[in-house]
Design a protein around this motif. Structure first.
Motif, PDB file in Angstrom:
ATOM      1  N   GLY A   1       6.001 -48.020 -26.699  1.00 40.55           N
ATOM      2  CA  GLY A   1       5.306 -48.669 -27.804  1.00 40.55           C
ATOM      3  C   GLY A   1       5.815 -50.094 -27.911  1.00 40.55           C
ATOM      4  N   LYS A   2       5.435 -50.768 -28.955  1.00 38.99           N
ATOM      5  CA  LYS A   2       5.936 -52.131 -29.130  1.00 38.99           C
ATOM      6  C   LYS A   2       7.439 -52.107 -29.389  1.00 38.99           C
ATOM      7  CE  LYS A   2       2.650 -53.315 -32.144  1.00 38.99           C
ATOM      8  NZ  LYS A   2       1.450 -52.502 -31.911  1.00 38.99           N
ATOM      9  N   VAL A   3       7.899 -51.079 -30.075  1.00 42.53           N
ATOM     10  CA  VAL A   3       9.315 -51.021 -30.447  1.00 42.53           C
ATOM     11  C   VAL A   3      10.042 -49.833 -29.804  1.00 42.53           C
ATOM     12  CG1 VAL A   3      10.885 -50.702 -32.424  1.00 42.53           C
ATOM     13  CG2 VAL A   3       8.936 -52.256 -32.620  1.00 42.53           C
ATOM     14  N   ARG A   4       9.349 -48.704 -29.648  1.00 37.68           N
ATOM     15  CA  ARG A   4      10.005 -47.484 -29.198  1.00 37.68           C
ATOM     16  C   ARG A   4       9.622 -47.077 -27.783  1.00 37.68           C
ATOM     17  NH1 ARG A   4       9.399 -47.562 -34.204  1.00 37.68           N
ATOM     18  NH2 ARG A   4      11.279 -47.212 -35.397  1.00 37.68           N
ATOM     19  N   GLU A   5      10.532 -46.298 -27.180  1.00 37.57           N
ATOM     20  CA  GLU A   5      10.273 -45.684 -25.876  1.00 37.57           C
ATOM     21  C   GLU A   5      10.247 -44.178 -26.068  1.00 37.57           C
ATOM     22  OE1 GLU A   5       9.591 -47.461 -23.342  1.00 37.57           O
ATOM     23  OE2 GLU A   5      10.251 -49.423 -24.072  1.00 37.57           O
ATOM     24  N   LEU A   6       9.311 -43.530 -25.412  1.00 40.82           N
ATOM     25  CA  LEU A   6       9.211 -42.072 -25.520  1.00 40.82           C
ATOM     26  C   LEU A   6       9.522 -41.425 -24.173  1.00 40.82           C
ATOM     27  CD1 LEU A   6       5.912 -41.685 -27.609  1.00 40.82           C
ATOM     28  CD2 LEU A   6       8.277 -41.527 -28.425  1.00 40.82           C
TER      29      LEU A   6
ATOM     30  N   VAL B   1      13.225 -43.271 -28.661  1.00 37.70           N
ATOM     31  CA  VAL B   1      14.319 -44.240 -28.691  1.00 37.70           C
ATOM     32  C   VAL B   1      13.839 -45.554 -29.288  1.00 37.70           C
ATOM     33  CG1 VAL B   1      15.966 -45.559 -27.308  1.00 37.70           C
ATOM     34  CG2 VAL B   1      15.399 -43.203 -26.656  1.00 37.70           C
ATOM     35  N   ALA B   2      14.491 -46.009 -30.347  1.00 36.85           N
ATOM     36  CA  ALA B   2      14.153 -47.309 -30.925  1.00 36.85           C
ATOM     37  C   ALA B   2      14.952 -48.390 -30.202  1.00 36.85           C
ATOM     38  CB  ALA B   2      14.477 -47.322 -32.416  1.00 36.85           C
ATOM     39  N   THR B   3      14.266 -49.377 -29.664  1.00 36.22           N
ATOM     40  CA  THR B   3      14.931 -50.519 -29.033  1.00 36.22           C
ATOM     41  C   THR B   3      15.198 -51.564 -30.117  1.00 36.22           C
ATOM     42  OG1 THR B   3      12.906 -51.754 -28.637  1.00 36.22           O
ATOM     43  CG2 THR B   3      13.541 -50.120 -26.958  1.00 36.22           C
ATOM     44  N   ASP B   4      15.762 -52.701 -29.708  1.00 38.95           N
ATOM     45  CA  ASP B   4      15.990 -53.796 -30.649  1.00 38.95           C
ATOM     46  C   ASP B   4      14.814 -54.782 -30.673  1.00 38.95           C
ATOM     47  OD1 ASP B   4      18.413 -52.704 -31.311  1.00 38.95           O
ATOM     48  OD2 ASP B   4      19.571 -53.967 -29.948  1.00 38.95           O
ATOM     49  N   ARG B   5      13.712 -54.370 -30.055  1.00 41.69           N
ATOM     50  CA  ARG B   5      12.545 -55.264 -30.042  1.00 41.69           C
ATOM     51  C   ARG B   5      11.989 -55.442 -31.451  1.00 41.69           C
ATOM     52  NH1 ARG B   5      11.067 -52.072 -25.120  1.00 41.69           N
ATOM     53  NH2 ARG B   5       9.594 -50.837 -26.341  1.00 41.69           N
TER      54      ARG B   5
ATOM     55  N   GLY C   1      22.695 -42.990 -31.430  1.00 43.23           N
ATOM     56  CA  GLY C   1      22.470 -43.710 -32.685  1.00 43.23           C
ATOM     57  C   GLY C   1      21.067 -44.253 -32.829  1.00 43.23           C
ATOM     58  N   ARG C   2      20.392 -44.476 -31.695  1.00 38.93           N
ATOM     59  CA  ARG C   2      19.031 -45.011 -31.818  1.00 38.93           C
ATOM     60  C   ARG C   2      17.981 -44.096 -31.196  1.00 38.93           C
ATOM     61  NH1 ARG C   2      17.820 -48.513 -27.408  1.00 38.93           N
ATOM     62  NH2 ARG C   2      19.480 -48.435 -25.876  1.00 38.93           N
ATOM     63  N   GLY C   3      18.425 -42.946 -30.705  1.00 35.27           N
ATOM     64  CA  GLY C   3      17.496 -41.955 -30.175  1.00 35.27           C
ATOM     65  C   GLY C   3      17.428 -40.737 -31.080  1.00 35.27           C
ATOM     66  N   LEU C   4      16.264 -40.112 -31.120  1.00 32.73           N
ATOM     67  CA  LEU C   4      16.081 -38.863 -31.863  1.00 32.73           C
ATOM     68  C   LEU C   4      15.266 -37.916 -31.006  1.00 32.73           C
ATOM     69  CD1 LEU C   4      14.872 -39.955 -35.449  1.00 32.73           C
ATOM     70  CD2 LEU C   4      17.155 -39.128 -34.798  1.00 32.73           C
ATOM     71  N   ILE C   5      15.648 -36.650 -31.006  1.00 32.76           N
ATOM     72  CA  ILE C   5      14.797 -35.640 -30.386  1.00 32.76           C
ATOM     73  C   ILE C   5      13.874 -35.109 -31.476  1.00 32.76           C
ATOM     74  CG2 ILE C   5      14.750 -33.418 -29.173  1.00 32.76           C
ATOM     75  CD1 ILE C   5      17.552 -34.219 -28.048  1.00 32.76           C
ATOM     76  N   VAL C   6      12.574 -35.205 -31.217  1.00 36.12           N
ATOM     77  CA  VAL C   6      11.581 -34.862 -32.247  1.00 36.12           C
ATOM     78  C   VAL C   6      10.584 -33.835 -31.709  1.00 36.12           C
ATOM     79  CG1 VAL C   6      11.768 -37.168 -33.286  1.00 36.12           C
ATOM     80  CG2 VAL C   6       9.961 -36.734 -31.598  1.00 36.12           C
ATOM     81  N   ARG C   7       9.910 -33.138 -32.631  1.00 36.90           N
ATOM     82  CA  ARG C   7       8.826 -32.238 -32.214  1.00 36.90           C
ATOM     83  C   ARG C   7       7.694 -33.076 -31.656  1.00 36.90           C
ATOM     84  NH1 ARG C   7       7.327 -28.343 -37.138  1.00 36.90           N
ATOM     85  NH2 ARG C   7       6.192 -27.242 -35.507  1.00 36.90           N
ATOM     86  N   ARG C   8       7.150 -32.633 -30.557  1.00 37.88           N
ATOM     87  CA  ARG C   8       6.012 -33.345 -29.977  1.00 37.88           C
ATOM     88  C   ARG C   8       4.761 -32.918 -30.729  1.00 37.88           C
ATOM     89  NH1 ARG C   8       5.494 -34.068 -23.635  1.00 37.88           N
ATOM     90  NH2 ARG C   8       4.007 -35.784 -23.654  1.00 37.88           N
ATOM     91  N   LEU C   9       4.137 -33.846 -31.411  1.00 37.18           N
ATOM     92  CA  LEU C   9       3.004 -33.526 -32.274  1.00 37.18           C
ATOM     93  C   LEU C   9       1.723 -34.150 -31.745  1.00 37.18           C
ATOM     94  CD1 LEU C   9       4.871 -34.360 -35.575  1.00 37.18           C
ATOM     95  CD2 LEU C   9       4.383 -32.055 -34.734  1.00 37.18           C
ATOM     96  N   GLU C  10       0.621 -33.597 -32.234  1.00 31.01           N
ATOM     97  CA  GLU C  10      -0.659 -34.247 -31.998  1.00 31.01           C
ATOM     98  C   GLU C  10      -0.823 -35.256 -33.135  1.00 31.01           C
ATOM     99  OE1 GLU C  10      -5.276 -33.197 -32.430  1.00 31.01           O
ATOM    100  OE2 GLU C  10      -3.968 -31.501 -31.897  1.00 31.01           O
ATOM    101  N   MET C  11      -0.685 -36.556 -32.817  1.00 34.03           N
ATOM    102  CA  MET C  11      -0.637 -37.554 -33.883  1.00 34.03           C
ATOM    103  C   MET C  11      -1.996 -37.710 -34.567  1.00 34.03           C
ATOM    104  SD  MET C  11       2.501 -38.343 -33.977  1.00 34.03           S
ATOM    105  CE  MET C  11       2.618 -39.817 -35.000  1.00 34.03           C
ATOM    106  N   VAL C  12      -1.953 -37.819 -35.885  1.00 31.76           N
ATOM    107  CA  VAL C  12      -3.167 -38.125 -36.652  1.00 31.76           C
ATOM    108  C   VAL C  12      -3.549 -39.562 -36.322  1.00 31.76           C
ATOM    109  CG1 VAL C  12      -4.080 -38.424 -38.989  1.00 31.76           C
ATOM    110  CG2 VAL C  12      -2.536 -36.516 -38.487  1.00 31.76           C
TER     111      VAL C  12
END
Ligand code: ATP
Ligand code: MG
Length: 305
Positions: free
Chosen positions: A23-28, A46-50, A100-111
């Motif tokens: 994404g513009k800020v995050r990597e999946l 993962v949130a980058t510093d972008r 600290g900047r990564g999270l493991i999340v449920r993979r969802l069908e995004m609205v």
């Protein structure tokens, strides 16, 4: 002192994970075959510093921003979970490269819409109000100014754009057409409830939560789950409550500061299609300080980066 550098590149090689999208800020990332999470419906986000503004990713990054955003989101996710609002977080146990900047999340069908709630008038809401007297079809009283508090919070959805395109505000009826009336109602109700809880907590911390954007996803069971980042300076406008004064642009703890430098001081023209100039060191440092201050004020704790 050693100059801090923002982490803006894709970390392609993370043990156990395969990169799937930027994404513009995050990597999946998704679980690599044979890894610990293989077979689970999860993503590593993962949130980058972008930092992005006006749909451009700026350079350089803001050192520590990815960690601040991730830790602040986590804090809010916990606050909201205590209010019965579920979220996509599964684990914070991520590869040390992105600790600290990564999270493991449920993979969802995004609205396929962004759920924006505004308690105050500014930004694209103010622009729309100026030309139509309403925001996404919701009529507002006359005489409101930049920074005015609205009579009550309003839900103003926007359509989620593909990479490189602008999000556009849509009416509630258009949201219903896009995602269905039942889902639209659930998104609206949940968003208003989250805003109510968060606005109160922010106020107690001396911060006005002027507006904010949520993203939701659907679980395989059909549950609406709060996803992405939440109530961060990237997705929200935070104003120091003791300096709030409608009728002008408000001082803020968010990236409005970067937007203002770009449009007022850098000489860059937003409509030119040209890449924005690099952020000077003092703007990078001041932006970082603002993000840190938002974290500190809201959570009441310091983040050691
Ligand atoms: P911006 O926020 O500036 O619009 P972006 O939307 O391009 O940027 P990022 O925030 O950089 O995206 O990356 C996060 C991406 O991950 C988004 O596309 C978001 O919708 C998606 N996402 C967030 N949570 C989940 C989830 N639980 N499952 C699937 N996708 C998710
Ligand atoms: Mg995003």
């Amino acid at each position: 002192a050693k100059a801090l550098r923002g982490e803006i590149k894709v970390t392609a090689q993370l043990p156990g994970w395969s990169h799937v999208a930027s994404g513009k800020v995050r990597e999946l990332y998704e679980p690599a075959p044979g890894s610990a999470w293989d077979g689970e419906d999860v993503l590593l986000m993962v949130a980058t510093d972008r930092v992005s503004a006006y749909d451009h990713v700026l350079s350089p990054g803001i050192p520590g921003k990815g960690t601040i955003l991730t830790q602040l989101s986590l804090w809010w996710f916990e606050q909201l979970a205590a209010e019965g609002i579920g979220n996509h977080v599964v684990s914070t146990d991520v590869p040390q490269e992105v600790a600290g900047r990564g999270l493991i999340v449920r993979r969802l069908e995004m609205v396929q819409a962004e759920a924006i709630v505004r308690g105050y008038l500014t930004g694209s809401g103010l622009t729309e109000y100026g030309s139509t007297g309403s925001v996404t079809g919701i009529p507002l009283p006359e005489g409101l100014a930049d920074g005015s508090r609205l009579p009550e919070p309003i839900f103003t959805p926007s359509s989620k754009a593909e990479y490189g395109e602008h999000d556009v505000n849509i009416t509630y009826a258009q949201l219903e057409d896009k995602i269905g009336a039942g889902l639209a109602e659930r998104v609206r109700c949940t968003s208003m409830r989250i805003y109510e809880v968060a606005e109160q907590k922010a106020r107690e911390a001396g911060i006005v939560l002027a507006d904010t954007k949520f993203e939701f996803g659907l679980s395989p069971e059909g549950d609406l789950v709060l996803a992405d980042e939440v109530l961060t300076p990237d997705s929200s406008r935070f104003w120091p409550a003791d300096q709030w004064e409608p009728g002008k642009a408000q001082p803020s703890f968010d990236k409005q500061f970067v937007r203002d430098w770009l449009t007022n001081e850098s000489g860059w023209n937003r409509d030119s299609g040209v890449t924005p100039p690099p952020l000077p060191d003092h703007i990078v440092a001041a932006t970082r300080d603002r993000y840190m201050e938002a974290y500190r004020k809201l959570t009441g704790t310091d983040l050691s980066l």
